[in-house]
Design an enzyme around this catalytic site. Structure first.
Site, mmCIF file in Angstrom:
data_model
loop_
_atom_site.group_PDB
_atom_site.id
_atom_site.type_symbol
_atom_site.label_atom_id
_atom_site.label_comp_id
_atom_site.label_asym_id
_atom_site.label_seq_id
_atom_site.Cartn_x
_atom_site.Cartn_y
_atom_site.Cartn_z
ATOM 1 N N THR A 84 -19.778 9.156 -39.129
ATOM 2 C CA THR A 84 -20.194 10.540 -38.927
ATOM 3 C C THR A 84 -19.107 11.371 -38.256
ATOM 4 O OG1 THR A 84 -22.433 9.736 -38.688
ATOM 5 C CG2 THR A 84 -22.034 11.962 -37.938
ATOM 6 N N THR A 92 -21.288 4.737 -35.934
ATOM 7 C CA THR A 92 -21.977 4.187 -34.760
ATOM 8 C C THR A 92 -22.726 2.883 -35.044
ATOM 9 O OG1 THR A 92 -23.911 5.531 -35.255
ATOM 10 C CG2 THR A 92 -22.345 6.430 -33.661
ATOM 11 N N ASP A 93 -23.130 2.662 -36.299
ATOM 12 C CA ASP A 93 -24.099 1.595 -36.573
ATOM 13 C C ASP A 93 -23.651 0.223 -36.077
ATOM 14 O OD1 ASP A 93 -25.797 3.394 -37.617
ATOM 15 O OD2 ASP A 93 -25.732 2.673 -39.667
ATOM 16 N N LYS A 100 -25.662 -0.305 -29.189
ATOM 17 C CA LYS A 100 -26.353 0.888 -29.676
ATOM 18 C C LYS A 100 -27.844 0.691 -29.424
ATOM 19 C CE LYS A 100 -26.755 4.222 -33.406
ATOM 20 N NZ LYS A 100 -26.504 4.612 -34.810
#
Lengths: 426, 426
Positions: B88, B165-166, B243
C-alpha cells in the site's frame, strides 16, 4: 517463638512478617516453602516461610480446619448453580510432582466467602474434570446439556462454570451457539494462579461471577480480571473474547467489542444493551456439532496442499486465518492458494476466512486480490475471531438441514450472538 | 467560481471547504470523488469533491506538476538508500478496478518532503514489486542480499525498506536473522492507507524511518505509528513485533518487549540499549533458509494426523502454536497429541512450541502436562512470537552444518537478535 516447621495443621497462630502480622488457622499447604493460613475473614493466604520473622501458637489444634464450612441456605438470597470442570481454578499444588492437581468444590467456595452474601450455591455439578487443553466438542456438548438442566430449574437464578483458561474462550463461544437465546445468566470463570496461593485471582473472579449470575443479563459471559489490580472484573461477551497472555490474571481480552458489565465487590455497572432475564422461559440446548472442522493459519509462501489433505480426510469445513484485510498468497507468490481454495469449495467443503491479526475487520473490497479470493467461494467472516469462527462452523455444519438446504454460507454470516459487531468501525 | 469538474491537472487553485481554504496545484486523482492537491509545503492532500464550497483558479496550467521534484544532493546531509517492494505504501487507487495498484518511487519521496532536511535518498532499489501476502523465503533472501550491498556501500548511512503490511513482521524477523550483527540501521516501514489519500499514514512513517536510518541504532526495526495520532512513531524490534489489527495505522504492536526509540518530526528519543553503528565494518548476509517448515495452530480436540501428513511431505521443522503456558491435547483428550509429537521428533523433524496467546511466556514446569509434553522432545520457545519462531526455524534448519552436528535445538534456544526477552517477567 516457635520454629516454623513445628506449626501443625489446625493450630491458631500469629505470624509476623516485615509488613504485617497475620492471625489464622494453619491449613495443609502443598508447597513446602509456603505456610497457608485461613484468616478470620474466611480467606486463605499463603505466606512464604522465609518472610516470617516470628511465629506464635495462639491456640492448639482447633477443629475448625477439619470442619466443613456449612452451606446454610439463606432464603432471602437467590440460588445459583456451579459447574466445576477442572483447571487451575479447581487445583492446588501437588507436593510430590510439584504440579497442580484438581481439588474439590467446597474449597473453591471457601476461597470467596463473600459469595455467601450474594447467593446460595444450591447445586454443584461435575460433568467431568479436565484441564481445558484436553476439552473438545464432546465436552462442550456435555456442558451445554448440564447448563440446560440447571437453567430450566425454577429454583436457580444463574449458572457459574469454573474452567481452565487454555481453551476457555473456545468453550465460551461454543456454549453461546449451543445454548441459544438464554433465560438466565451463564458466567464462565477461571483463575491463572491456583487457589492455595496467596496471590490467587480466583476469589475476585468467583465473587464477580456470582454477582453476574444473579444479574439480569441473560447472556453467556466470561467473567474475569479487568487488569492487574485485584479490584475489577469485566463480564466479557463470550463470542468476542480471547486468551491473549500465557500467565497474566487479565489474560482474557475483549476483541472488536465492548464489555457487558464492570463488576467489583461493591459495584455492578452495566455498560451496554443485553438480552434480559426471563425466568419463566425454558431453554433447549442445540448441541448438534460437526467435529470434522479445521483451522489453518496461513504463513508466507506456504504450500496449499494442506487443503487437499484435509479434503482427503473428510473434513467438512475449514477456517483460514488470512493475512491483513483478508489475503492469501496469490498469483505473484511461490504458491498460489486461489485455485486450491476454489477446488476445495467445489468439493462441497465450507471454507471461511478470519483475521490472523485477531483485531479488526476483513474487507475483500480494498484490494483486487481480496475480490479474487472472494471469487473462489471463500466466505469472509468480517470481524469474527478465528476461535469463534471455528466453534460456529462446527455448530452450523452440525445442522444437517442447513447443509441439505445449502444454507451454511448464509448461516455463517448471520449474527447469532454478537459474533459480528457492526457497531464499531474498525 | 468554477465548476469542480473543470479543474485541470497542473492548475494552481484555491478550494474552500467549510473548515479551511486550501491552495495548491491540482494533481491527477485516481478517485473521481477526490480532488488531489499538492500544497506549497510539498504535501499532497485529498479533498472530497462534495465538501468543496468554492473553487477558484489562481494560475493556469503551471508546469510544476509535470516537473520532477529534483533530488538535489545536499553534501552536508547523510545519504540513505531505499528499497521499494510494493504494498500500500507504494500504491494508489486504480480508477478502473477501484483497487490499489503499485506506483513509483518518486511519488513516495514527494509524500514526505521533510526527508530532504534529514538525508539524501541517494539510491533506490526495486528487487521486486509485490504485495506482501505474496512474499516468501525467496523474497526475504533477495531483500537480504540487496541490504548487504547497500549497507556495505561507504556512501550509505542506512536503509529504508517500504513493504506491504500483511507479512511485514515475518520479513522483519527473517531479515534480522539473515543480516546478522548489523553495521548500520535498517528501517522497515509501511502504510495502511494509500499515498493519494489525504489520510495517509505514509508520510510520518517515512519521515521517522529516515530519521532512524541516520541514527546510531544498527538494528533491524519496524518503524510505524505509535498510536492513532499522526505524531509519534516507534522503532520496534524486528523479532518482537506483530500485525495486530487489519486496518489501524498503529497495526503493529510490540509483543513481550520494549521499543528501541520513539520518533517524531522534532524528536528522537532512544528508549533502551542497542547495537551501535559501526560504519567501518562490512556485513555478510547469511541467507541459508529451509523452506520446508510449517506452522500449526492447535485447536481443541484436533486430530494430530496433520503431523504425519507434514512428515510424509518431507517437512523438516514444525512450529506448534500451543495453548496457554504450553499445552497440547493430552491423555484426557479425544485426541492425544503426545505420542504423535514424539514419533515426529523421532523421525528427525524439529518440533518447537510457541504461545498461541501471542503475549507471555511458555512454562512447561507449572503443570505436569507441560513436562510430559517436553519429554516428547518438543522445544519450548519461551516468549518467542510464533511468526518469529517460524522464520528462525527456517534460518536455523537452512544451516546444514548445524543439522549435521545436531545443533538445531540448541540454536533455536540461542538468543540471536532479541527473539527471547529474559528481562521482563511475564
Amino acid at each position: 517463638m516457635v520454629e516454623i516447621k513445628e506449626l501443625t495443621v489446625g493450630e491458631k497462630v500469629s505470624l509476623r512478617t516485615s509488613s504485617k502480622t497475620w492471625e489464622g488457622i494453619v491449613l495443609e499447604s502443598y508447597d513446602p516453602e509456603i505456610v497457608l493460613l485461613k484468616l478470620s475473614s474466611g480467606y486463605n493466604i499463603g505466606i512464604r516461610e522465609r518472610e516470617i520473622l516470628e511465629a506464635k501458637v495462639l491456640e492448639k489444634q482447633t477443629s475448625t480446619e477439619k470442619k466443613k464450612i456449612e452451606q446454610v441456605i439463606n432464603k432471602k438470597l437467590p440460588n445459583i448453580a456451579m459447574i466445576i470442570t477442572g483447571g487451575t481454578i479447581s487445583s492446588r499444588l501437588d507436593p510430590k510432582s510439584g504440579a497442580v492437581i484438581s481439588t474439590d468444590a467446597e474449597e473453591i467456595i471457601n476461597m470467596a466467602p463473600e459469595i455467601k452474601a450474594i447467593a446460595n450455591i444450591s447445586k454443584i455439578e461435575k460433568p467431568f474434570m479436565k484441564f481445558s487443553e484436553n476439552m473438545g466438542p464432546k465436552d462442550w456438548k456435555k456442558l451445554a446439556e448440564t447448563c440446560e438442566t440447571l437453567l430450566d430449574d425454577e429454583t436457580i437464578s444463574g449458572v457459574i462454570i469454573t474452567h481452565g483458561t487454555d481453551t476457555l474462550h473456545f468453550t465460551a463461544s461454543a456454549l453461546s451457539f449451543m445454548l441459544g437465546k438464554l433465560n438466565k445468566p451463564v458466567a464462565l470463570t477461571y483463575s491463572q494462579r491456583s487457589i492455595d496461593r496467596g496471590s490467587t485471582d480466583a476469589s475476585l473472579n468467583l465473587i464477580c461471577a456470582a454477582k453476574y449470575a444473579v444479574s439480569d443479563i441473560a447472556e453467556v459471559a466470561l467473567v474475569g480480571h479487568k487488569d492487574l489490580n485485584d479490584e475489577y472484573c469485566l463480564a466479557m461477551p463470550a463470542t468476542k473474547v480471547r486468551k491473549m497472555h500465557t500467565s497474566r490474571r487479565d489474560a482474557f481480552q475483549i476483541i472488536n467489542s465492548e464489555p457487558l458489565a464492570e463488576i467489583s465487590k461493591t459495584e455492578f455497572k452495566i455498560l451496554r444493551e443485553f438480552n434480559a432475564r426471563d425466568n419463566s422461559r425454558k431453554i433447549k440446548a442445540d448441541i448438534k456439532f460437526e467435529s470434522k472442522i479445521a483451522l489453518v493459519k496461513i504463513t508466507p509462501g506456504q504450500d496449499p496442499k494442506i487443503l487437499d489433505f484435509l479434503a482427503s480426510e473428510g473434513y467438512k469445513g475449514i477456517i483460514l486465518e488470512l493475512f491483513g484485510l483478508g489475503q492469501a498468497p496469490a498469483q505473484d507468490s511461490e504458491n498460489n492458494w486461489l485455485p486450491t481454495i476454489k477446488k476445495t469449495v467445489e468439493k462441497g467443503i465450507l471454507v471461511c476466512g478470519a483475521p490472523q491479526t485477531i483485531s479488526g475487520r476483513l474487507n475483500p473490497n480494498v484490494y483486487s486480490t481480496g475480490r479474487d479470493l472472494q471469487k473462489t467461494g471463500l466466505i469472509f467472516l468480517e470481524d469474527m475471531l478465528p476461535e469463534t469462527a471455528f466453534t460456529k462452523m462446527g455448530w452450523v455444519l452440525g445442522h444437517s438441514s442447513w447443509v441439505k438446504e445449502k444454507k451454511v454460507q448464509e448461516k455463517m454470516l448471520e449474527n447469532f450472538f454478537g459474533e459480528f459487531n457492526k457497531k464499531i468501525s474498525l
